[in-house]
Design a protein around this motif. Structure first.
Motif, PDB file in Angstrom:
ATOM      1  N   ARG A  95      -8.301 -35.463 -19.382  1.00  0.00           N
ATOM      2  CA  ARG A  95      -7.073 -35.328 -18.588  1.00  0.00           C
ATOM      3  C   ARG A  95      -6.291 -34.083 -18.975  1.00  0.00           C
ATOM      4  NH1 ARG A  95      -6.843 -41.146 -19.036  1.00  0.00           N
ATOM      5  NH2 ARG A  95      -5.366 -41.027 -20.774  1.00  0.00           N
ATOM      6  N   GLN A  96      -6.234 -33.785 -20.272  1.00  0.00           N
ATOM      7  CA  GLN A  96      -5.505 -32.599 -20.718  1.00  0.00           C
ATOM      8  C   GLN A  96      -6.269 -31.318 -20.382  1.00  0.00           C
ATOM      9  OE1 GLN A  96      -2.433 -33.033 -21.810  1.00  0.00           O
ATOM     10  NE2 GLN A  96      -2.075 -30.832 -21.948  1.00  0.00           N
ATOM     11  N   VAL A  97      -7.588 -31.384 -20.490  1.00  0.00           N
ATOM     12  CA  VAL A  97      -8.421 -30.223 -20.152  1.00  0.00           C
ATOM     13  C   VAL A  97      -8.302 -29.871 -18.677  1.00  0.00           C
ATOM     14  CG1 VAL A  97     -10.806 -29.420 -19.948  1.00  0.00           C
ATOM     15  CG2 VAL A  97     -10.069 -30.581 -22.024  1.00  0.00           C
ATOM     16  N   LEU A  98      -8.256 -30.888 -17.815  1.00  0.00           N
ATOM     17  CA  LEU A  98      -8.231 -30.672 -16.368  1.00  0.00           C
ATOM     18  C   LEU A  98      -6.826 -30.819 -15.780  1.00  0.00           C
ATOM     19  CD1 LEU A  98     -11.464 -32.637 -15.380  1.00  0.00           C
ATOM     20  CD2 LEU A  98     -11.205 -30.165 -15.652  1.00  0.00           C
ATOM     21  N   LYS A  99      -5.816 -30.676 -16.616  1.00  0.00           N
ATOM     22  CA  LYS A  99      -4.434 -30.828 -16.156  1.00  0.00           C
ATOM     23  C   LYS A  99      -4.121 -29.795 -15.077  1.00  0.00           C
ATOM     24  CE  LYS A  99       0.241 -31.500 -17.948  1.00  0.00           C
ATOM     25  NZ  LYS A  99       1.083 -31.480 -19.181  1.00  0.00           N
ATOM     26  N   LYS A 158      -2.442 -29.829  -8.732  1.00  0.00           N
ATOM     27  CA  LYS A 158      -3.068 -30.220  -7.475  1.00  0.00           C
ATOM     28  C   LYS A 158      -4.369 -30.967  -7.743  1.00  0.00           C
ATOM     29  CE  LYS A 158      -5.860 -26.055  -6.819  1.00  0.00           C
ATOM     30  NZ  LYS A 158      -6.302 -25.022  -5.855  1.00  0.00           N
ATOM     31  N   LYS A 159      -4.864 -31.626  -6.727  1.00  0.00           N
ATOM     32  CA  LYS A 159      -6.141 -32.328  -6.831  1.00  0.00           C
ATOM     33  C   LYS A 159      -7.263 -31.292  -6.798  1.00  0.00           C
ATOM     34  CE  LYS A 159      -8.847 -36.029  -4.642  1.00  0.00           C
ATOM     35  NZ  LYS A 159      -9.011 -36.783  -5.897  1.00  0.00           N
ATOM     36  N   LEU A 160      -8.154 -31.362  -7.764  1.00  0.00           N
ATOM     37  CA  LEU A 160      -9.206 -30.359  -7.900  1.00  0.00           C
ATOM     38  C   LEU A 160     -10.531 -30.847  -7.330  1.00  0.00           C
ATOM     39  CD1 LEU A 160      -8.503 -29.357 -11.628  1.00  0.00           C
ATOM     40  CD2 LEU A 160      -7.669 -28.195  -9.571  1.00  0.00           C
ATOM     41  N   ASN A 161     -11.269 -29.943  -6.687  1.00  0.00           N
ATOM     42  CA  ASN A 161     -12.622 -30.286  -6.275  1.00  0.00           C
ATOM     43  C   ASN A 161     -13.587 -29.959  -7.417  1.00  0.00           C
ATOM     44  OD1 ASN A 161     -13.322 -27.490  -6.176  1.00  0.00           O
ATOM     45  ND2 ASN A 161     -12.618 -27.339  -4.045  1.00  0.00           N
ATOM     46  N   ALA A 162     -14.849 -30.239  -7.237  1.00  0.00           N
ATOM     47  CA  ALA A 162     -15.828 -30.067  -8.318  1.00  0.00           C
ATOM     48  C   ALA A 162     -15.899 -28.628  -8.811  1.00  0.00           C
ATOM     49  CB  ALA A 162     -17.204 -30.530  -7.842  1.00  0.00           C
ATOM     50  N   ASN A 163     -15.860 -27.679  -7.891  1.00  0.00           N
ATOM     51  CA  ASN A 163     -15.953 -26.275  -8.264  1.00  0.00           C
ATOM     52  C   ASN A 163     -14.730 -25.834  -9.057  1.00  0.00           C
ATOM     53  OD1 ASN A 163     -17.303 -23.748  -8.214  1.00  0.00           O
ATOM     54  ND2 ASN A 163     -15.926 -23.037  -6.596  1.00  0.00           N
ATOM     55  N   GLU A 164     -13.554 -26.290  -8.657  1.00  0.00           N
ATOM     56  CA  GLU A 164     -12.314 -25.943  -9.358  1.00  0.00           C
ATOM     57  C   GLU A 164     -12.279 -26.564 -10.752  1.00  0.00           C
ATOM     58  OE1 GLU A 164      -9.219 -25.430  -5.610  1.00  0.00           O
ATOM     59  OE2 GLU A 164      -9.723 -27.444  -6.335  1.00  0.00           O
ATOM     60  N   LYS A 165     -12.769 -27.782 -10.865  1.00  0.00           N
ATOM     61  CA  LYS A 165     -12.834 -28.424 -12.184  1.00  0.00           C
ATOM     62  C   LYS A 165     -13.749 -27.653 -13.118  1.00  0.00           C
ATOM     63  CE  LYS A 165     -11.870 -33.180 -10.736  1.00  0.00           C
ATOM     64  NZ  LYS A 165     -12.413 -34.561 -10.605  1.00  0.00           N
ATOM     65  N   GLU A 166     -14.891 -27.196 -12.594  1.00  0.00           N
ATOM     66  CA  GLU A 166     -15.830 -26.458 -13.432  1.00  0.00           C
ATOM     67  C   GLU A 166     -15.217 -25.143 -13.912  1.00  0.00           C
ATOM     68  OE1 GLU A 166     -19.316 -26.143 -15.574  1.00  0.00           O
ATOM     69  OE2 GLU A 166     -18.399 -27.820 -14.517  1.00  0.00           O
ATOM     70  N   LYS A 167     -14.497 -24.458 -13.045  1.00  0.00           N
ATOM     71  CA  LYS A 167     -13.829 -23.216 -13.433  1.00  0.00           C
ATOM     72  C   LYS A 167     -12.784 -23.471 -14.513  1.00  0.00           C
ATOM     73  CE  LYS A 167     -14.367 -20.661  -9.084  1.00  0.00           C
ATOM     74  NZ  LYS A 167     -13.664 -20.078  -7.910  1.00  0.00           N
ATOM     75  N   LEU A 168     -12.060 -24.589 -14.404  1.00  0.00           N
ATOM     76  CA  LEU A 168     -11.031 -24.924 -15.385  1.00  0.00           C
ATOM     77  C   LEU A 168     -11.657 -25.281 -16.729  1.00  0.00           C
ATOM     78  CD1 LEU A 168      -8.030 -25.013 -15.660  1.00  0.00           C
ATOM     79  CD2 LEU A 168      -8.029 -27.370 -14.807  1.00  0.00           C
ATOM     80  N   ARG A 169     -12.792 -25.979 -16.701  1.00  0.00           N
ATOM     81  CA  ARG A 169     -13.494 -26.285 -17.956  1.00  0.00           C
ATOM     82  C   ARG A 169     -13.880 -25.004 -18.678  1.00  0.00           C
ATOM     83  NH1 ARG A 169     -16.310 -30.014 -14.432  1.00  0.00           N
ATOM     84  NH2 ARG A 169     -15.492 -32.121 -14.730  1.00  0.00           N
ATOM     85  N   ILE A 170     -14.411 -24.056 -17.939  1.00  0.00           N
ATOM     86  CA  ILE A 170     -14.819 -22.780 -18.543  1.00  0.00           C
ATOM     87  C   ILE A 170     -13.598 -22.037 -19.086  1.00  0.00           C
ATOM     88  CG2 ILE A 170     -15.830 -20.518 -18.040  1.00  0.00           C
ATOM     89  CD1 ILE A 170     -17.653 -21.968 -15.998  1.00  0.00           C
ATOM     90  N   LYS A 171     -12.505 -22.102 -18.352  1.00  0.00           N
ATOM     91  CA  LYS A 171     -11.275 -21.432 -18.778  1.00  0.00           C
ATOM     92  C   LYS A 171     -10.754 -22.013 -20.092  1.00  0.00           C
ATOM     93  CE  LYS A 171      -6.581 -20.369 -17.197  1.00  0.00           C
ATOM     94  NZ  LYS A 171      -5.589 -20.559 -16.096  1.00  0.00           N
TER      95      LYS A 171
END
Length: 268
Positions: A240-244, A247-260
């Motif tokens: 939850r903190q990693v993907l904070k 807005k609601k994120l789609n799969a591609n946006e979540k993956e970019k945030l993980r890398i970030k």
């Protein structure tokens, strides 16, 4: 004619790529990130060793506490269920293979099977605790509707105290404080075991400041003693903190945030 043939071939290939979800980032498998984590959990002997190490530490700590115990209450160990005493990684595999995101319906289909296997060392440790006169309480965030099937799963594997008096599932909150306090009314809790930091103390639930690292550092002497942590790279409240996000994120946006969120050369 040859030029026309190759033009048609290239156009057909581009069309195929657009139609193939594997080549379209907007429709990528939302569970692709689980592949390495689930594979490690299922196939790495290091994962198995970590479970044995954790429950060996639990046994040593239990013996040490029992040797000096002078309380009058009954004694207990409290364990989480999922990825603590039961291995649900086949559910993650199914999510990867089907490409379907987590849902309560899909999770219920899995728990209704009552086919989860025991994690390495869990059964042996809890039977050892039983032999020393220590009860086991199962505090899990499985929904209360899963009580019967969960108990069936635990009983078939031979887990001690697999009955309704010793299982406390989620009702209206995933925070486990009230349920731990209920056990503490009649028992002294000597050991808490879980794969999620919230399994040990409510203060650890809030990770808003530096992912909760400071709180863990301040309580470091409890880990391996009263708090026994099991490995789970597949999911957890840490996400939850990693993907904070606002807005609601789609799969591609979540993956970019993980890398970030990764720490690389630039962040050290």
């Amino acid at each position: 004619m040859r030029k026309i043939f190759f033009a048609i071939l290239i156009a057909s290939g581009l069309f195929a790529c657009q139609q193939n979800p594997a080549n379209n980032k907007d429709t990528q498998n939302p569970n692709e990130h689980l592949v390495m984590a689930t594979l490690w959990y299922q196939r790495a002997s290091e994962c198995r060793a970590l479970y044995y190490q954790a429950f060996n530490a639990a046994k040593l700590s239990l013996d040490k506490q029992l040797a000096t115990y002078s309380g009058k209450k009954a004694k207990a160990v409290v364990v989480d269920i999922d990825e603590t005493v039961l291995d649900n990684s086949p559910f993650e595999t199914n999510s990867i293979r089907t490409g379907k995101s987590y849902s309560s319906t899909a999770w219920k289909e899995w728990t209704d099977m009552a086919k989860a296997q025991a994690t390495p060392g869990a059964l042996e440790f809890l039977k050892y605790a039983e032999s020393k006169g220590v009860e086991t309480f199962y505090i899990s965030n499985r929904d209360t509707s899963a009580t019967n099937k969960t108990l069936q799963n635990l009983k078939e594997l031979g887990f001690p105290f697999a009955d309704k008096a010793h299982i406390l599932l989620k009702t209206n909150t995933s925070v486990k404080t009230v349920r731990r306090n209920k056990v503490s009314e009649t028992h002294d809790i000597l050991i808490l075991a879980g794969d999620n930091i919230g399994d040990f103390d409510e203060i650890l639930e809030d990770r808003s400041e530096n992912y909760g690292f400071g709180k863990v550092d301040r309580m470091k002497n409890l880990f391996g003693a009263k708090f026994i942590v099991l490995p789970n790279p597949m999911y957890g409240s840490w996400e939850r903190q990693v993907l904070k996000s606002d807005k609601k994120l789609n799969a591609n946006e979540k993956e970019k945030l993980r890398i970030k969120r990764l720490i690389g050369y630039e962040e050290i």
